[in-house]
Write an enzyme that holds these catalytic residues in place. Sequence first.
Site, mmCIF file in Angstrom:
data_model
loop_
_atom_site.group_PDB
_atom_site.id
_atom_site.type_symbol
_atom_site.label_atom_id
_atom_site.label_comp_id
_atom_site.label_asym_id
_atom_site.label_seq_id
_atom_site.Cartn_x
_atom_site.Cartn_y
_atom_site.Cartn_z
ATOM 1 N N LYS A 85 -18.549 32.523 120.929
ATOM 2 C CA LYS A 85 -18.898 31.855 122.180
ATOM 3 C C LYS A 85 -17.883 32.299 123.227
ATOM 4 O O LYS A 85 -16.731 32.598 122.905
ATOM 5 C CB LYS A 85 -18.807 30.332 121.992
ATOM 6 C CG LYS A 85 -19.521 29.534 123.041
ATOM 7 C CD LYS A 85 -20.930 29.178 122.618
ATOM 8 C CE LYS A 85 -21.628 28.353 123.677
ATOM 9 N NZ LYS A 85 -22.952 27.888 123.234
ATOM 10 N N GLY A 137 -31.696 18.322 131.877
ATOM 11 C CA GLY A 137 -31.489 19.700 132.347
ATOM 12 C C GLY A 137 -32.533 20.620 131.752
ATOM 13 O O GLY A 137 -33.667 20.216 131.463
ATOM 14 N N VAL A 167 -32.924 21.995 128.813
ATOM 15 C CA VAL A 167 -33.477 21.582 127.521
ATOM 16 C C VAL A 167 -34.092 20.186 127.611
ATOM 17 O O VAL A 167 -35.211 19.946 127.157
ATOM 18 C CB VAL A 167 -32.390 21.586 126.415
ATOM 19 C CG1 VAL A 167 -32.999 21.161 125.081
ATOM 20 C CG2 VAL A 167 -31.743 22.952 126.283
ATOM 21 N N GLY A 223 -29.579 13.339 129.796
ATOM 22 C CA GLY A 223 -29.567 14.687 130.371
ATOM 23 C C GLY A 223 -30.958 15.279 130.456
ATOM 24 O O GLY A 223 -31.637 15.450 129.442
#
Length: 346
Positions: free
Chosen positions: A78, A180, A182, A178
Amino acid sequence: LFGLPEQAPHERVLLATDPATGLKAILAVHSTARGPAFGGCRLWHYESEAAALNDALRLSQGMSLKNALADLPFGGGKAVILKPEGQFDRPALFAAFGRAVQSLNGAYITAEDVGTTTADMRGMQAVTPYVSGIPREGAFGGDPSPKTAWGVFVSIRAGARLVLGRSSLEGVRVALQGLGAVGWHLAEFLHQAGAKLVVADVDTAKVERAVAQFGAVAAHVGEILAADVDVLAPCALGASLNEQTVPAIHAKLIAGAANNQLATPADGDALQRRGICYLPDYLVNAGGIISVAREYRNEGEEQAVMAEVSKIAERVEELLQRVQAADSTPARVADDWARSKLVRPA
Ligand code: NAI
């Protein structure tokens, strides 16, 4: 070191800087045992360099476990870019980041994560081939978030059946933290399946849209985790399940997209003691990496990718069987299961 479990040595960590563009990035290669380390790049404003390093180390380790459990021929890595203060030249910043990716000679392959876009990935193609998540004319590819959402959705559906005894999601109450990339797609899938949504996002415009489009009930961001629901889906940022939040959770099943939801392994144990089934983030949110990995290997085809992502539900079922047999928690069993697969696939 940085609160990491001691069994998490990283193969390689690169600090890349480029004063001309303001780039300061950490590229963490956790494991290449299964193949090149594959994992997204996050652009974020961090409190300190130590916080950025901690994030990169934790997220890259999570990618090793995620890719192993998803049976991908990739290791885990990552990258995080510390967001420059004020105005900056975004294409130049990502070109510099792409050169850092290239300097690892394929040990690390990047893609989108929080704060980065398909345009950022496309821009990097000029300097490195080790990048995925790029929409292409007439070919499979691009934004992985709908695939991530599908994987979370099939996990919730499987969990609702196996843990809550519900044969469908009709009328099942789901709290979404959330909305967003996804979270929004997940809300669509859940709404289509007849679930009742309670939603929260710091961006109130998204909440208003969800209320209008899905008949969702809006909750305050500080109260969403404790909503009176059957399922909780954390789809914002990490460490949302912690000492403060766990005691107040009403849901009996947790499955969401956010990486590193458990602040510490002890929080997973606390959930289990409260009779709450936590499906590990890196198991249920693998749809996106499955998508970009297929794209990277030129094996992308919409239906085949969706079928592969749908298999996450079978892994949820297998995990719950393993948990019963081991008399342990899903988080601990998944960790052991994934670590046993940190070897090159036959
Ligand atoms: P995003 O940045 O598009 O969405 C995050 C949303 O959470 C935003 O709408 C933001 O306003 C909201 N948010 C931030 N803090 C909040 C809070 N305290 N309470 C409520 N809402 C809050 O990110 P995306 O792509 O949807 O990813 C969500 C999570 O899933 C991240 O943790 C990411 O690492 C993880 N993930 C994403 C994948 C993908 O394919 N995009 C793949 C695997 C994991």
